[in-house]
Design a protein around this motif. Structure first.
Motif, PDB file in Angstrom:
ATOM      1  N   ALA A   1      -7.273   9.965  -0.966  1.00  0.00           N
ATOM      2  CA  ALA A   1      -6.258  11.023  -1.029  1.00  0.00           C
ATOM      3  C   ALA A   1      -4.898  10.558  -0.499  1.00  0.00           C
ATOM      4  O   ALA A   1      -3.865  10.786  -1.149  1.00  0.00           O
ATOM      5  CB  ALA A   1      -6.740  12.271  -0.294  1.00  0.00           C
ATOM      6  N   PRO A   2      -4.832   9.893   0.670  1.00  0.00           N
ATOM      7  CA  PRO A   2      -3.528   9.402   1.138  1.00  0.00           C
ATOM      8  C   PRO A   2      -2.902   8.382   0.192  1.00  0.00           C
ATOM      9  O   PRO A   2      -1.676   8.343   0.036  1.00  0.00           O
ATOM     10  CB  PRO A   2      -3.849   8.770   2.495  1.00  0.00           C
ATOM     11  N   LEU A   3      -3.737   7.577  -0.448  1.00  0.00           N
ATOM     12  CA  LEU A   3      -3.219   6.584  -1.389  1.00  0.00           C
ATOM     13  C   LEU A   3      -2.601   7.256  -2.610  1.00  0.00           C
ATOM     14  O   LEU A   3      -1.541   6.840  -3.105  1.00  0.00           O
ATOM     15  CB  LEU A   3      -4.352   5.648  -1.808  1.00  0.00           C
ATOM     16  N   VAL A   4      -3.262   8.308  -3.094  1.00  0.00           N
ATOM     17  CA  VAL A   4      -2.707   9.071  -4.216  1.00  0.00           C
ATOM     18  C   VAL A   4      -1.373   9.705  -3.820  1.00  0.00           C
ATOM     19  O   VAL A   4      -0.395   9.674  -4.576  1.00  0.00           O
ATOM     20  CB  VAL A   4      -3.702  10.148  -4.690  1.00  0.00           C
ATOM     21  N   ALA A   5      -1.332  10.273  -2.624  1.00  0.00           N
ATOM     22  CA  ALA A   5      -0.093  10.902  -2.154  1.00  0.00           C
ATOM     23  C   ALA A   5       1.032   9.880  -2.038  1.00  0.00           C
ATOM     24  O   ALA A   5       2.189  10.165  -2.383  1.00  0.00           O
ATOM     25  CB  ALA A   5      -0.335  11.580  -0.808  1.00  0.00           C
ATOM     26  N   LEU A   6       0.731   8.676  -1.565  1.00  0.00           N
ATOM     27  CA  LEU A   6       1.742   7.624  -1.451  1.00  0.00           C
ATOM     28  C   LEU A   6       2.257   7.216  -2.826  1.00  0.00           C
ATOM     29  O   LEU A   6       3.475   7.083  -3.030  1.00  0.00           O
ATOM     30  CB  LEU A   6       1.138   6.413  -0.733  1.00  0.00           C
ATOM     31  N   ALA A   7       1.330   7.013  -3.768  1.00  0.00           N
ATOM     32  CA  ALA A   7       1.739   6.630  -5.119  1.00  0.00           C
ATOM     33  C   ALA A   7       2.603   7.720  -5.758  1.00  0.00           C
ATOM     34  O   ALA A   7       3.608   7.421  -6.422  1.00  0.00           O
ATOM     35  CB  ALA A   7       0.509   6.351  -5.978  1.00  0.00           C
ATOM     36  N   ASP A   8       2.238   8.974  -5.559  1.00  0.00           N
ATOM     37  CA  ASP A   8       3.031  10.074  -6.099  1.00  0.00           C
ATOM     38  C   ASP A   8       4.422  10.116  -5.482  1.00  0.00           C
ATOM     39  O   ASP A   8       5.428  10.316  -6.182  1.00  0.00           O
ATOM     40  CB  ASP A   8       2.323  11.407  -5.847  1.00  0.00           C
ATOM     41  N   ALA A   9       4.491   9.937  -4.188  1.00  0.00           N
ATOM     42  CA  ALA A   9       5.779  10.039  -3.492  1.00  0.00           C
ATOM     43  C   ALA A   9       6.749   8.961  -3.945  1.00  0.00           C
ATOM     44  O   ALA A   9       7.965   9.214  -4.049  1.00  0.00           O
ATOM     45  CB  ALA A   9       5.557   9.956  -1.981  1.00  0.00           C
ATOM     46  N   LEU A  10       6.224   7.764  -4.245  1.00  0.00           N
ATOM     47  CA  LEU A  10       7.099   6.647  -4.585  1.00  0.00           C
ATOM     48  C   LEU A  10       7.104   6.305  -6.068  1.00  0.00           C
ATOM     49  O   LEU A  10       7.882   5.450  -6.493  1.00  0.00           O
ATOM     50  CB  LEU A  10       6.679   5.413  -3.779  1.00  0.00           C
ATOM     51  N   GLY A  11       6.219   6.940  -6.846  1.00  0.00           N
ATOM     52  CA  GLY A  11       6.160   6.622  -8.275  1.00  0.00           C
ATOM     53  C   GLY A  11       5.663   5.210  -8.519  1.00  0.00           C
ATOM     54  O   GLY A  11       6.253   4.470  -9.317  1.00  0.00           O
ATOM     55  N   LEU A  12       4.590   4.829  -7.857  1.00  0.00           N
ATOM     56  CA  LEU A  12       4.066   3.471  -7.970  1.00  0.00           C
ATOM     57  C   LEU A  12       3.153   3.336  -9.181  1.00  0.00           C
ATOM     58  O   LEU A  12       2.306   4.206  -9.429  1.00  0.00           O
ATOM     59  CB  LEU A  12       3.268   3.095  -6.719  1.00  0.00           C
ATOM     60  N   ALA A  13       3.295   2.260  -9.919  1.00  0.00           N
ATOM     61  CA  ALA A  13       2.292   1.914 -10.923  1.00  0.00           C
ATOM     62  C   ALA A  13       1.063   1.395 -10.187  1.00  0.00           C
ATOM     63  O   ALA A  13       1.175   0.559  -9.288  1.00  0.00           O
ATOM     64  CB  ALA A  13       2.827   0.845 -11.862  1.00  0.00           C
ATOM     65  N   VAL A  14      -0.125   1.892 -10.540  1.00  0.00           N
ATOM     66  CA  VAL A  14      -1.348   1.513  -9.836  1.00  0.00           C
ATOM     67  C   VAL A  14      -2.269   0.744 -10.772  1.00  0.00           C
ATOM     68  O   VAL A  14      -2.579   1.212 -11.876  1.00  0.00           O
ATOM     69  CB  VAL A  14      -2.082   2.748  -9.274  1.00  0.00           C
ATOM     70  N   VAL A  15      -2.685  -0.422 -10.331  1.00  0.00           N
ATOM     71  CA  VAL A  15      -3.676  -1.224 -11.045  1.00  0.00           C
ATOM     72  C   VAL A  15      -4.907  -1.303 -10.151  1.00  0.00           C
ATOM     73  O   VAL A  15      -4.854  -1.861  -9.052  1.00  0.00           O
ATOM     74  CB  VAL A  15      -3.142  -2.636 -11.362  1.00  0.00           C
ATOM     75  N   ASP A  16      -6.005  -0.736 -10.603  1.00  0.00           N
ATOM     76  CA  ASP A  16      -7.237  -0.669  -9.821  1.00  0.00           C
ATOM     77  C   ASP A  16      -8.206  -1.736 -10.317  1.00  0.00           C
ATOM     78  O   ASP A  16      -8.663  -1.685 -11.459  1.00  0.00           O
ATOM     79  CB  ASP A  16      -7.864   0.719  -9.951  1.00  0.00           C
ATOM     80  N   ARG A  17      -8.501  -2.709  -9.468  1.00  0.00           N
ATOM     81  CA  ARG A  17      -9.448  -3.763  -9.837  1.00  0.00           C
ATOM     82  C   ARG A  17     -10.893  -3.273  -9.776  1.00  0.00           C
ATOM     83  O   ARG A  17     -11.807  -3.925 -10.262  1.00  0.00           O
ATOM     84  CB  ARG A  17      -9.258  -4.967  -8.914  1.00  0.00           C
ATOM     85  N   GLY A  18     -11.119  -2.153  -9.094  1.00  0.00           N
ATOM     86  CA  GLY A  18     -12.353  -1.412  -9.277  1.00  0.00           C
ATOM     87  C   GLY A  18     -13.594  -1.911  -8.601  1.00  0.00           C
ATOM     88  O   GLY A  18     -14.700  -1.657  -9.085  1.00  0.00           O
ATOM     89  N   ASN A  19     -13.492  -2.609  -7.473  1.00  0.00           N
ATOM     90  CA  ASN A  19     -14.713  -2.923  -6.742  1.00  0.00           C
ATOM     91  C   ASN A  19     -15.269  -1.715  -6.004  1.00  0.00           C
ATOM     92  O   ASN A  19     -16.384  -1.772  -5.482  1.00  0.00           O
ATOM     93  CB  ASN A  19     -14.475  -4.086  -5.783  1.00  0.00           C
ATOM     94  N   ARG A  20     -14.487  -0.660  -5.919  1.00  0.00           N
ATOM     95  CA  ARG A  20     -14.929   0.638  -5.416  1.00  0.00           C
ATOM     96  C   ARG A  20     -14.151   1.709  -6.180  1.00  0.00           C
ATOM     97  O   ARG A  20     -13.305   1.386  -7.023  1.00  0.00           O
ATOM     98  CB  ARG A  20     -14.658   0.794  -3.904  1.00  0.00           C
ATOM     99  N   MET A  21     -14.409   2.980  -5.870  1.00  0.00           N
ATOM    100  CA  MET A  21     -13.589   4.053  -6.414  1.00  0.00           C
ATOM    101  C   MET A  21     -12.370   4.178  -5.493  1.00  0.00           C
ATOM    102  O   MET A  21     -12.401   4.853  -4.479  1.00  0.00           O
ATOM    103  CB  MET A  21     -14.399   5.351  -6.465  1.00  0.00           C
ATOM    104  N   ASN A  22     -11.294   3.483  -5.851  1.00  0.00           N
ATOM    105  CA  ASN A  22     -10.119   3.375  -4.995  1.00  0.00           C
ATOM    106  C   ASN A  22      -9.041   4.402  -5.305  1.00  0.00           C
ATOM    107  O   ASN A  22      -8.334   4.861  -4.401  1.00  0.00           O
ATOM    108  CB  ASN A  22      -9.495   1.984  -5.152  1.00  0.00           C
TER     109      ASN A  22
END
Length: 591
Positions: free
Chosen positions: A240-261
């Motif tokens: 949840a904090p990671l989603v909030a950070l990405a939303d606040a800054l408009g970050l492109a997210v690339v998930d390599r997927g070793n977990r549900m990140n």
């Protein structure tokens, strides 16, 4: 679930050292232990069986399965299932599964028996072949710490040190050998447990100071900042904090997927899409294979750096743990800034600055750039997911069931349940899951095996389902057939403990990766690629997984051979699990 009740006729008037070992497990909150029985830890086994309070025993038919049980259990719950292995022979059997956990950065508490180091106390033959000097050398290069203590006080200290170290970042397995004779000794005067808090892990600080200031400045200036995530979802609280950070800054997210990140349905998740070659800042958060991650969307130099000059910053624990034997640390990349810090606290520190109403990110110039970036990333995300769905729909018309359509139909059957994907079997299955399933809830996807070692899936899925037993979660194992055949006796444990797991065998009757390599090398040498299936397939002697499951007492439905039968069959299996609380196997024959 207790696997036994204390024997009332047994009066434990004498306290043995092995009794203290069980008290240690209780003290540290371990509620389950897994093992295939072996005489080298018979003292501990006796204490577990006769103690009035002890962890539940989960018996496995092979040490590789026992370790995988604990691996999956920890990934699903964050709790520890201790593992006992029988002397050198059991440790050798367990070694592959321990390596998987090492590469997957999962903390496992592995305790091994060892014959009496004092040769005068060995029985003829058996104690000699099951006693080893430096027994930990079998796994020492892919565990975080190991020891072969001699004596009661030394063993107590080793147990506490091992438990503390395995949970201190970066997490990984540990191994402690338990001397056969020491286990069975009467408890010596003055030997006692330490305080429970002695195993509290050492903590890393959050990102701060000049490093935080530098990163904030670069995030404010960057045209296209990209956040790569890989293992951060080990702690579900980071999502949840990671989603909030990405939303606040408009970050492109690339998930390599070793977990549900990070939710794969989020508009900023542009994994597997490419088209990020103008990225000018990359923040890699707990990323193991940095070159592979960067190369998935950027052209790279020979040094593994972005050819366009983008700055690369790494944040996490990876460099705190490397093996001198295994090269799982991946290619060295000379990044501009590498920070060892607590992931969750660092995300929170960045988020606090990003959401500060009087902070550096409220300037109109940044806000405008952020909005334009979010709009473009959202369009890229939507287009990619629509294309993947179109590809799966198109494959429905093929003669044989395709992985993409099978994955799509399985989701339709379980989408109304609170499901957890305990295993996705292979890179091919896993890739389509990430494209077609909505991976949104923290902990809903547990990742693959870590070390690329077959034999992980079924045991780890049983462990994960044990962690969720009784809470109403539908645990789903998308099980590759080749991996299944390494450890089929895990079905015994599955049935014996009524573990409510849905096992879906994705049966292409191939070791697909090996077949593909055979095709590639034959093609390169201008030879017949039609012979690539020789010694890579089960075409000539196919396995009947339905009958195999039934022979172990696991309910199995008739094999599915048509795509239109996938959804109703899986729904029937789900209904059986919900009604009876017991496992079900579904076999799907596919290309």
């Amino acid at each position: 679930m207790r696997t036994h009740e204390p024997y009332e006729g047994s009066r434990m008037t004498t306290s043995y050292f092995s009794d203290l070992l069980v008290e240690f497990l209780n003290q540290q909150g371990i509620d389950k232990v897994a093992f295939n029985p072996g005489a080298s830890f018979r003292g501990v086994h006796d204490s577990l069986v006769h103690a009035s309070e002890a962890p539940d025993i989960v018996m496995a038919c092979h040490e590789e399965i026992a370790v995988a049980l604990a691996h999956g259990y920890h990934k699903a719950s964050g709790r520890h299932m201790a593992v006992f292995v029988h002397a050198n022979v059991g440790l050798l059997h367990a070694s592959m599964a321990i390596f998987n956990a090492w590469c997957d950065r999962v903390s496992l508490f592995v305790l091994g028996g060892n014959g009496p180091v004092d040769a005068g106390k060995r029985r003829p033959w058996i104690d000699w072949i099951h006693t080893s000097q430096n027994i930990e050398s079998v796994v020492k290069d892919y565990v975080k710490w190991c020891d072969q203590p001699i004596g009661q006080r030394a063993t107590v200290e080793s147990l506490y040190r091992a438990f503390k170290l395995m949970n201190t970042p970066l997490q990984a397995p540990v191994f402690v050998a338990l001397d056969f004779d020491v286990q069975e000794q009467e408890l010596a005067d003055g030997v006692r447990l330490l305080p429970a808090a002695a195993t509290e892990p050492t903590r890393l600080p959050a990102l701060g100071g000049s490093e935080l200031d530098h990163l904030v400045g670069r995030l404010r200036e960057a045209r296209l900042p990209v956040l790569i995530v890989d293992f951060s979802g080990r702690d579900p609280e980071t999502v949840a904090p990671l989603v909030a950070l990405a939303d606040a800054l408009g970050l492109a997210v690339v998930d390599r997927g070793n977990r549900m990140n990070f939710p794969n349905t989020h508009q900023l998740n542009v994994s597997n899409t490419g088209l990020l070659d103008s990225a000018d800042l990359v923040i890699a958060l707990e990323v193991q294979d940095l070159v592979g991650a960067l190369g998935s969307f950027l052209p790279l130099t020979d040094e593994g750096l972005p050819a366009n000059g983008a700055e690369v910053v790494t944040l996490g624990f990876n460099e705190l743990l490397t093996s001198k034997w295994a090269a799982d640390y991946q290619q060295f990349v000379p990044v501009s800034l590498a920070v060892a810090a607590d992931t969750g606290q660092s995300v929170s520190a960045l988020r606090e600055v990003a959401e500060d109403p009087e902070g550096p990110f409220v300037a109109a110039e940044f806000t405008e750039r952020r909005e334009e970036r979010v709009k473009a990333l959202s369009a890229l995300h939507t287009e990619a997911r629509a294309e993947w769905a179109r590809q799966a729909d198109e494959a429905r018309d093929r003669e044989h069931i395709q992985v993409s359509t099978a994955v799509q139909e399985i989701h339709r059957a379980v989408r109304d349940e609170e499901w957890v994907l305990t295993n996705t079997g292979s890179l091919t299955i896993d890739g389509w899951v990430k494209k077609l399933w909505p991976l949104e809830r923290p902990g809903s996807y547990l990742g693959l095996n870590g070390g690329g070692g077959l034999g992980y899936g079924l045991g780890a899925s049983v462990g994960a389902a044990l962690a969720h037993q009784g809470d109403g979660t539908l645990c789903v194992d998308l099980q590759a057939d080749g991996d299944f055949l390494y450890t089929p006796s895990a079905l015994w444990t599955l049935a014996a403990y009524d573990v409510p797991l849905l096992v879906i065998v994705m049966n292409n009757r191939l070791y697909l990766n090996s077949t593909q390599h055979a095709e590639r090398i034959a093609d390169n040498r201008d030879r017949d690629t039609g012979r690539a299936h020789i010694a890579t397939s089960f075409y000539d002697q196919p396995v009947d997984f339905v009958t195999l499951a039934e022979s172990y007492g696991v309910h199995a439905l008739p094999r599915v051979e048509r795509i239109e039968a996938v959804e109703p069959t899986v729904r029937e299996a789900v209904a059986h699990i919900k009604e009876h609380g017991k496992p079900v196997l579904v076999e799907i024959l596919m290309d």
